[in-house]
Motif scaffolding. Structure first.
Motif, PDB file in Angstrom:
ATOM      1  N   TRP A  48      36.029  37.121  45.704  1.00 11.08           N
ATOM      2  CA  TRP A  48      37.124  37.678  44.917  1.00 11.08           C
ATOM      3  C   TRP A  48      36.576  38.687  43.906  1.00 11.08           C
ATOM      4  CZ3 TRP A  48      37.372  36.719  39.575  1.00 11.08           C
ATOM      5  CH2 TRP A  48      36.513  35.730  39.099  1.00 11.08           C
ATOM      6  N   PHE A  49      37.462  39.472  43.285  1.00 10.14           N
ATOM      7  CA  PHE A  49      37.032  40.483  42.335  1.00 10.14           C
ATOM      8  C   PHE A  49      37.946  40.471  41.113  1.00 10.14           C
ATOM      9  CE2 PHE A  49      40.186  42.630  44.924  1.00 10.14           C
ATOM     10  CZ  PHE A  49      40.927  43.346  43.999  1.00 10.14           C
ATOM     11  N   SER A  50      37.428  41.013  40.034  1.00  8.45           N
ATOM     12  CA  SER A  50      38.163  41.136  38.777  1.00  8.45           C
ATOM     13  C   SER A  50      38.226  42.608  38.390  1.00  8.45           C
ATOM     14  CB  SER A  50      37.486  40.320  37.674  1.00  8.45           C
ATOM     15  OG  SER A  50      38.137  40.508  36.426  1.00  8.45           O
ATOM     16  N   LEU A  51      39.427  43.076  38.011  1.00 11.13           N
ATOM     17  CA  LEU A  51      39.636  44.484  37.677  1.00 11.13           C
ATOM     18  C   LEU A  51      40.377  44.580  36.348  1.00 11.13           C
ATOM     19  CD1 LEU A  51      39.616  47.537  38.460  1.00 11.13           C
ATOM     20  CD2 LEU A  51      41.824  47.123  39.574  1.00 11.13           C
ATOM     21  N   ASP A  52      39.870  45.435  35.437  1.00 13.26           N
ATOM     22  CA  ASP A  52      40.513  45.677  34.141  1.00 13.26           C
ATOM     23  C   ASP A  52      40.595  47.174  33.900  1.00 13.26           C
ATOM     24  OD1 ASP A  52      40.704  42.885  32.873  1.00 13.26           O
ATOM     25  OD2 ASP A  52      38.593  42.987  33.450  1.00 13.26           O
ATOM     26  N   VAL A  53      41.731  47.628  33.382  1.00 11.51           N
ATOM     27  CA  VAL A  53      41.936  49.040  33.064  1.00 11.51           C
ATOM     28  C   VAL A  53      42.641  49.124  31.709  1.00 11.51           C
ATOM     29  CG1 VAL A  53      43.037  51.205  33.720  1.00 11.51           C
ATOM     30  CG2 VAL A  53      42.083  49.716  35.487  1.00 11.51           C
ATOM     31  N   TYR A  62      43.536  42.252  36.634  1.00 11.45           N
ATOM     32  CA  TYR A  62      43.779  41.437  37.821  1.00 11.45           C
ATOM     33  C   TYR A  62      42.615  40.473  37.982  1.00 11.45           C
ATOM     34  CZ  TYR A  62      44.373  40.169  42.737  1.00 11.45           C
ATOM     35  OH  TYR A  62      44.514  39.466  43.906  1.00 11.45           O
ATOM     36  N   ASN A  63      42.945  39.206  38.181  1.00  9.33           N
ATOM     37  CA  ASN A  63      41.916  38.154  38.160  1.00  9.33           C
ATOM     38  C   ASN A  63      41.130  38.250  36.857  1.00  9.33           C
ATOM     39  OD1 ASN A  63      42.456  36.803  40.561  1.00  9.33           O
ATOM     40  ND2 ASN A  63      41.149  38.175  41.766  1.00  9.33           N
ATOM     41  N   SER A  64      41.860  38.408  35.783  1.00 13.57           N
ATOM     42  CA  SER A  64      41.272  38.605  34.466  1.00 13.57           C
ATOM     43  C   SER A  64      42.176  37.961  33.422  1.00 13.57           C
ATOM     44  CB  SER A  64      41.105  40.095  34.175  1.00 13.57           C
ATOM     45  OG  SER A  64      40.645  40.306  32.868  1.00 13.57           O
ATOM     46  N   ASP A 114      30.006  38.348  25.294  1.00  5.58           N
ATOM     47  CA  ASP A 114      30.179  36.972  24.854  1.00  5.58           C
ATOM     48  C   ASP A 114      31.174  36.930  23.700  1.00  5.58           C
ATOM     49  OD1 ASP A 114      28.333  36.210  26.712  1.00  5.58           O
ATOM     50  OD2 ASP A 114      26.643  36.212  25.303  1.00  5.58           O
ATOM     51  N   GLY A 115      32.182  36.050  23.839  1.00  8.40           N
ATOM     52  CA  GLY A 115      33.224  35.971  22.827  1.00  8.40           C
ATOM     53  C   GLY A 115      34.160  37.151  22.831  1.00  8.40           C
ATOM     54  N   GLY A 116      34.128  37.961  23.904  1.00 10.62           N
ATOM     55  CA  GLY A 116      34.969  39.151  23.982  1.00 10.62           C
ATOM     56  C   GLY A 116      36.419  38.817  24.274  1.00 10.62           C
ATOM     57  N   TRP A 117      37.198  39.878  24.423  1.00 11.49           N
ATOM     58  CA  TRP A 117      38.644  39.727  24.606  1.00 11.49           C
ATOM     59  C   TRP A 117      39.028  39.596  26.074  1.00 11.49           C
ATOM     60  CZ3 TRP A 117      41.809  39.021  20.519  1.00 11.49           C
ATOM     61  CH2 TRP A 117      41.299  39.327  19.258  1.00 11.49           C
ATOM     62  N   ILE A 118      38.209  40.101  26.989  1.00 10.13           N
ATOM     63  CA  ILE A 118      38.556  40.120  28.409  1.00 10.13           C
ATOM     64  C   ILE A 118      37.492  39.351  29.174  1.00 10.13           C
ATOM     65  CG2 ILE A 118      38.946  41.584  30.415  1.00 10.13           C
ATOM     66  CD1 ILE A 118      39.748  43.824  28.493  1.00 10.13           C
ATOM     67  N   THR A 119      37.915  38.389  29.986  1.00  7.97           N
ATOM     68  CA  THR A 119      36.981  37.600  30.797  1.00  7.97           C
ATOM     69  C   THR A 119      37.549  37.447  32.204  1.00  7.97           C
ATOM     70  OG1 THR A 119      38.042  35.563  30.008  1.00  7.97           O
ATOM     71  CG2 THR A 119      36.048  36.290  28.859  1.00  7.97           C
ATOM     72  N   PRO A 120      36.676  37.448  33.235  1.00  8.70           N
ATOM     73  CA  PRO A 120      37.166  37.215  34.599  1.00  8.70           C
ATOM     74  C   PRO A 120      37.764  35.810  34.723  1.00  8.70           C
ATOM     75  CG  PRO A 120      34.925  38.090  34.602  1.00  8.70           C
ATOM     76  CD  PRO A 120      35.228  37.707  33.201  1.00  8.70           C
ATOM     77  N   SER A 121      38.887  35.711  35.404  1.00  3.05           N
ATOM     78  CA  SER A 121      39.544  34.417  35.608  1.00  3.05           C
ATOM     79  C   SER A 121      40.358  34.508  36.896  1.00  3.05           C
ATOM     80  CB  SER A 121      40.449  34.075  34.418  1.00  3.05           C
ATOM     81  OG  SER A 121      41.141  32.867  34.639  1.00  3.05           O
ATOM     82  N   ARG A 122      39.886  33.854  37.918  1.00 11.17           N
ATOM     83  CA  ARG A 122      40.547  33.943  39.215  1.00 11.17           C
ATOM     84  C   ARG A 122      41.969  33.391  39.135  1.00 11.17           C
ATOM     85  NH1 ARG A 122      37.944  31.947  44.987  1.00 11.17           N
ATOM     86  NH2 ARG A 122      39.467  33.045  46.342  1.00 11.17           N
TER      87      ARG A 122
END
Length: 663
Positions: free
Chosen positions: A138-143, A168-170, A222-230
């Motif tokens: 799977w993949f994670s995409l952020d824009v 997506y997945n994020s 680490d501790g950021g706002w965006i993290t991958p999450s399936r």
């Protein structure tokens, strides 16, 4: 692009770098690196090419050669590129873009990041993106993106920046009220950019897109706002606006889907009087008020909580910048869970001595602090709170004067509490003034002064009160009306029914299987569809037992008795009974069997102000009470049905056969 020591994009071996920093015409060589990895010798370059406003920069561009190919075979060459940046800069247009391959985190085999900046005289656009591919497929995409452009007509309402993004997945971390000033999308619309530093009119730079990649690393670290999450998804949109040239604000709306549903509005607003148009900075005329606050509104399905918070910042003042305003407000509504049915609305917190439930929000007192000069100090605070059983409000002010040997003060305060179920009130007001002078006589300090205090307390029902006065240490108290009762007198059932319960205590609501609901409601009759019907029954009075068509309904966990605090009754019994009768076309009537229905008991929390113990003990919400039922008519089943195989059916083409029906 980064200048950190690097490796080939697909390599893990060490690489040695030598800084060159040489200009060869349009080519600028920053450094050269060499290393050995996977039985190959790598030669790497970091270089820039600039020509007629067009720039091209590489990071980790290299070539790998296997030294084993000395037997005349074709050389085994491998290319690598860690990052690439392209830019164009002119008086009318600036474009910069960058893409970079990063070392994947554990569980991922590919990590790409990119940034884009476009700016003209009319608008600016910044965007950044992140793509991560997991080893499991799977993949994670952020824009994320920000558009700077003026939309709307001044002075009524003008939008100056727009921001948006999706993942997506994020998963996007939901900010607390304290985190609102650091929320990345809110900062983006405030500054007009995502971090390149050019959204507010800064000069164009050749590394603008590279700066965006640094911002992206902060968002995902680490501790950021965006993290991958399936299985998770988020989307957000925001804007910066001005209204009537007096109010400026930024707001971001974010939606999160996945393990939970969340909807969040984070914002910041500022209002000043007079406005910037009326009082230009160059005039040197002071403003008389400025209100600056952070706002957070949201709902999270995991906690069943709708919340709205606002907090004044240290930029807020009135009359003078020395007269600072502080405080906040909160509205929390619990739609389910252990606190379902509870709510609180507070501005400035709660009164001293009030036992605040652990799940209620902590809110700073709305206050003012002012020192117009070195001899005068003014402080004050106020609060107002509304809960399911009471409303409370109050405030106090303290004014002190101190100059040399002379001191004077004024203290005033007021409080009020109104509770229902049963209704009672308690209010009071206090005013205290004093003056004091210290004289130095023959080496002795002699202090003389006078102090006056007056106050009034009122309560009810029955209505009564007392007046207090203190002069020169002499206390005077005058009582009037009825004395204060330890507990309000209980109501009889008739008064309780008419004063505290709704006029309609039983509610029937169709949920499915209703044809023409509008016509049915007007006629007072539901027209059920052939496939069945589902409806709910709710009662304003909790139940301790329930039956459907004479058969008991399981109210597992329901208290065996019902307490009615305003009436002073404990362990009462209340039964919910639902009977369904068949009405035939021929006028016959008869009971319907409970077996034809599926029933689900509806249970939940009820306010202790109505259904709590008379002594006031216990939680503010009493759990587990029966609130009603949800009834579903079972789907009709075919009885003695015969299956006919399609193969035994025949047809003919004889058009002269008689018709089955007479014409």
């Amino acid at each position: 692009m980064t200048d950190d020591p690097g490796k080939p994009a697909n390599a893990a071996g060490a690489t040695g770098w030598k800084t060159i920093d040489r200009q060869l015409g349009p080519l600028h060589v920053r450094r050269i690196g060499a290393g050995l990895h996977e039985k190959k010798v790598w030669l790497l370059f970091d270089a820039d090419l600039v020509f007629s406003g067009l720039s091209l920069a590489t990071d980790g561009l290299g070539l790998g050669l296997s030294p084993a190919v000395i037997d005349g075979k074709a050389p085994d060459l491998t290319g690598t590129l860690k990052g690439l940046a392209v830019g164009y800069d002119s008086a009318a247009l600036t474009v910069a873009g960058a893409v970079e391959s990063r070392t994947p985190a554990s569980g991922f085999d590919l990590d790409l990041a990119g940034g884009l900046v476009v700016r003209t005289e009319k608008f600016s656009l910044e965007a950044l993106g992140s793509f991560r591919h997991a080893t499991t497929g799977w993949f994670s995409l952020d824009v994320l993106g920000v558009l700077g452009a003026q939309l709307g007509e001044p002075p009524v309402f003008v939008v100056t920046h727009l921001a948006g993004g999706f993942g997506y997945n994020s998963k996007l971390r939901i900010p607390s009220l304290a985190d609102v000033p650091n929320f990345p999308l809110l900062k983006a619309v405030q500054g007009g950019d995502l971090g390149s530093g050019t959204g507010s009119g800064g000069a164009a730079g050749g590394d603008e897109a590279g700066k965006l990649l640094g911002v992206l690393e902060q968002l995902r670290g680490d501790g950021g706002w965006i993290t991958p999450s399936r299985g998770s998804f988020w989307a957000a949109a925001g804007l910066t606006f001005t209204a009537f040239e007096m109010i400026t604000g930024e707001a971001v709306l974010a939606l999160g889907l996945g393990g939970e549903v969340s909807l969040t509005l984070a914002g910041h607003a500022n209002a000043s009087f007079p406005s910037a148009k009326d009082v230009p900075a160059a005039d040197g005329v002071r403003r008389y008020a400025e209100v600056d606050l952070d706002v957070l509104v949201g709902y999270r399905s995991s906690t069943h909580l709708f919340t709205a918070r606002a907090q004044l910042t240290d930029q807020s003042y009135v009359l003078s910048r020395d007269c600072r305003l502080t405080g906040g407000m909160a509205l929390d509504v619990w739609t389910g869970g252990p606190h379902g049915g509870d709510f609180v609305l507070t501005v400035g917190g709660y009164p001293d001595g009030y036992r605040v439930p652990a799940h209620y929000p902590a809110v700073d007192r709305v206050g003012v602090t002012w020192s117009p000069d070195s001899s005068v100090a003014v402080t004050g605070g106020a609060y107002c709170a509304l809960t399911p059983h009471a409303i409370m409000a109050g405030g106090e002010i303290h004014i002190a004067y101190h100059s040399g040997s002379l001191r004077a003060w004024l203290d005033a305060g007021v409080h009020a509490l109104v509770a229902w179920a049963p209704f009672h009130f308690d209010a009071g007001i206090r005013v205290s003034v004093g003056v004091q002078y210290t004289a130095h006589v023959l080496g002795w300090d002699i202090t003389i002064g006078v102090h006056l205090m007056v106050g009034v307390d009122v309560w009810g029902p029955p209505t009564g009160g007392s007046a207090h006065a203190e002069v020169a240490g002499i206390h005077i108290t005058v009582d009037f009306g009825e004395g204060r009762r330890a507990a309000p007198a209980p109501l009889d059932w008739t008064s309780f029914r008419h004063k505290l319960l709704p006029e309609k205590t039983l509610f029937l609501t169709p949920l499915a299987g209703i044809n023409q609901p509008g016509a049915a409601e007007s006629a007072g009759t539901w027209h059920a569809a052939a496939h069945g019907i589902r409806f709910s029954m709710r009662s304003a009075v909790p139940a301790t037992s329930a039956t459907l068509c004479g058969q008991p309904v399981d109210l597992k966990g329901t208290p065996v008795g019902l307490d009615i605090r305003p009436v002073g009754v404990t362990q009462a019994h209340c039964a919910h009974a639902v009977d369904i009768t068949y009405h035939g076309d021929d006028g016959t009537r008869g009971p319907v069997s409970a077996k034809a229905w599926t029933v689900r008991a509806v249970q939940g929390q009820v306010p202790a102000a109505l259904w709590g113990r008379p002594d006031g003990s216990g939680p503010a919400l009493v759990p587990g009470h029966g609130l009603g039922m949800e009834l579903t008519l079972r789907t009709p089943q075919l009885v003695n049905a015969t299956e006919v195989p399609a193969g035994v059916l025949t047809h003919g083409d004889d058009l002269t056969a008689p018709l089955p029906l007479r014409p």
